[in-house]
Design an enzyme around this catalytic site. Structure first.
Site, mmCIF file in Angstrom:
data_model
loop_
_atom_site.group_PDB
_atom_site.id
_atom_site.type_symbol
_atom_site.label_atom_id
_atom_site.label_comp_id
_atom_site.label_asym_id
_atom_site.label_seq_id
_atom_site.Cartn_x
_atom_site.Cartn_y
_atom_site.Cartn_z
ATOM 1 N N PRO A 92 -16.204 22.801 -5.462
ATOM 2 C CA PRO A 92 -17.278 23.768 -4.826
ATOM 3 C C PRO A 92 -17.905 23.140 -3.389
ATOM 4 C CG PRO A 92 -18.350 22.205 -6.717
ATOM 5 C CD PRO A 92 -16.746 22.098 -6.703
ATOM 6 N N LYS A 116 -16.376 28.042 -0.981
ATOM 7 C CA LYS A 116 -15.478 29.005 -0.618
ATOM 8 C C LYS A 116 -15.171 29.799 -1.832
ATOM 9 C CE LYS A 116 -14.315 28.399 3.306
ATOM 10 N NZ LYS A 116 -15.749 28.856 3.932
ATOM 11 N N TYR A 169 -25.368 18.128 3.513
ATOM 12 C CA TYR A 169 -24.294 17.512 2.821
ATOM 13 C C TYR A 169 -24.217 16.136 3.240
ATOM 14 C CZ TYR A 169 -21.792 22.184 1.919
ATOM 15 O OH TYR A 169 -21.823 23.622 1.741
ATOM 16 N N HIS A 189 -28.108 30.733 7.936
ATOM 17 C CA HIS A 189 -28.228 29.473 8.388
ATOM 18 C C HIS A 189 -27.181 29.200 9.472
ATOM 19 C CE1 HIS A 189 -29.237 27.709 4.541
ATOM 20 N NE2 HIS A 189 -30.345 28.561 4.889
ATOM 21 N N TYR A 238 -15.892 26.736 7.612
ATOM 22 C CA TYR A 238 -17.299 26.902 6.790
ATOM 23 C C TYR A 238 -17.575 28.292 7.048
ATOM 24 C CZ TYR A 238 -21.357 25.474 4.270
ATOM 25 O OH TYR A 238 -22.398 25.480 3.327
HETATM 26 C C1 DHB Z 1 -24.220 25.805 -2.764
HETATM 27 C C2 DHB Z 1 -23.133 25.441 -3.492
HETATM 28 C C3 DHB Z 1 -22.082 24.871 -2.994
HETATM 29 O O1 DHB Z 1 -20.946 24.507 -3.506
HETATM 30 C C4 DHB Z 1 -22.116 24.614 -1.473
HETATM 31 O O2 DHB Z 1 -21.097 24.101 -0.811
HETATM 32 C C5 DHB Z 1 -23.278 24.995 -0.552
HETATM 33 C C6 DHB Z 1 -24.129 25.597 -1.358
HETATM 34 C C7 DHB Z 1 -25.320 26.452 -3.470
HETATM 35 O O3 DHB Z 1 -25.353 26.335 -4.703
HETATM 36 O O4 DHB Z 1 -26.396 26.742 -2.915
#
Ligand code: DHB
Length: 397
Positions: A299, A303, A207, A78, A391
């Site tokens: 989440p 990270k 997001y 990505h 990121y």
């Molecule tokens: C996923 C989980 C995340 O917390 C995130 O920020 C991006 C992707 C995932 O499970 O694909």
């Protein structure tokens, strides 16, 4: 009780998830013996769905250390993400901003690759153990006592004991209260996570901030998708039908561009806990903590696993110096070096979370400020670059 069978090794590792297995793999490359144990069976770990995004250096670690190339063949590169608010998507171009990518490759696959590599290389990993206790963590021969999967009492005696045993760590508790500091932050929400049998709705992650709350569109394969939406921490997944879930996700993503998610049967539903936590120090005597045992992040921004692997990179280096060069002063560097990145990742995860989630107590001022913040991030290269850098992951100190 029967006398335990005693195994002697250099490094005893409590926890055979990605952090414990990666450490064991890297140590083996340097000729350092270890034994890793886990309360869960291999199958249970394989079936636990966690996040799916690897930073550039996490991918390099898997490939360059010879764990597996599967991330390159089965994962998806990505080169950016979309931030979506007010019904409009804004691409954050990681390649253009910082020359880096991330990889969509689920944590369960990272675990499968590591467990397969340890088996291939003859590593000693014991899954499905019970009654684990650790002893003599400040002594010269710390120990791990447990009952193995066959019911036999076991004891491992080692020079260094590693707590890679997750957010409910037993090792973490060995550091006396007077000698540790714990830092917490709670959030008044959680994530509702689903796995759905559906085609991809977008080529990269989205997001989204909406007035109804946050949503994240991620993927697993061509035909299985991973999505999340902000919910109450007390939410019960069984109260939600597939139709209600899709309606909620669609309304959070809706915009004048007519974007719509591709729907399908929902295969799994879970509520993910949400908190920020750090325990310092990460070393106590001959015990060292890695990954979720020492810190958890919310989440948003994925990270958790990356941070655990970054701990392991530093930990491998200090253990090599201690074991192979008798340079035990190196161990003193573990806590400050690991925490440098831990707190950067704590800030990033907190920042992504508060920038994108709806807070029931937010005033009209708070809401307009949040939108102003998002416009600042997407509106200029300087605004976007921090997000891209954090990121895709910082270099290791
Ligand atoms: C996923 C989980 C995340 O917390 C995130 O920020 C991006 C992707 C995932 O499970 O694909």
């Amino acid at each position: 009780m029967a006398r335990p069978t005693i195994t002697r090794t250099t490094v005893g590792i409590v926890g055979a998830g990605p952090a414990g297995l990666m450490l064991s793999h890297l140590l083996a490359l340097s000729g350092i013996e270890s034994v890793a144990i886990d309360r869960r069976t291999r199958r249970e770990i394989e079936e636990t769905h966690r996040a799916g995004i690897l930073e550039r250096d996490s991918v390099r670690m898997l490939v360059d250390s010879g764990v597996s190339n599967r991330v390159l063949t089965d994962g998806h590169e990505h080169k950016g993400i979309d931030l979506r608010f007010d019904g409009v998507s804004h691409r954050i171009d990681f390649q253009g901003l910082v020359g880096a990518s991330t990889w969509l490759y689920p944590q369960t696959d990272v675990f499968i690759d590591l467990a397969t590599a340890r088996e291939r290389d003859g590593g000693d990993v014991r899954f499905g153990v019970s009654d684990t206790t650790v002893v003599d963590v400040t002594g010269s021969q710390p120990g791990i006592r447990f009952t193995d999967a066959a019911g036999q009492a076991q004891e491992i005696r080692c020079e260094y004991l590693i707590g890679a045993d997750g957010s409910h760590s037993v090792c973490r508790k060995e550091i006396p209260q007077a000698q540790r500091r714990q830092f917490f932050r709670e959030y008044p929400f959680a994530w509702f996570g689903i796995l759905a049998q559906a085609p991809m709705s977008a080529p990269e992650l989205i997001y989204t901030r909406s007035d109804r709350g946050f949503a994240l569109i991620s993927q697993r394969t061509e035909s299985v998708q991973r999505m999340y939406f902000q919910c109450a921490s007390t939410e019960n997944v069984d109260d939600w039908s597939d139709e209600q879930i899709w309606d909620e996700l669609q309304s959070r993503l809706a915009g004048d561009d007519g974007f719509a998610l591709k729907e399908g049967a929902i295969m799994e539903k879970t509520v993910l806990p949400f908190r920020s936590f750090v325990q310092e120090p990460m070393r106590y005597g001959n015990m060292l903590l890695a990954g979720d045992a020492a810190h958890t992040v919310p989440p948003t921004g994925a990270k958790g696993l990356n941070l655990a692997l970054a701990d392991v990179r530093v930990l491998t280096e200090v253990l090599e110096r201690a074991v192979l060069k008798n340079d035990t002063d190196a161990l003193d560097q573990y806590t400050p070096r690991a925490l440098d990145r831990v707190w950067k990742a704590q800030h990033f995860s907190y920042w992504m979370t508060t920038m994108l989630h709806a807070d029931a107590d937010a005033s009209p001022f708070d809401i307009q400020r949040q939108l102003g913040e998002l416009r600042s991030v997407v509106g200029s290269e300087a605004g976007s670059r921090y997000l891209a850098e954090a990121y895709t992951g910082w270099p290791t100190a």
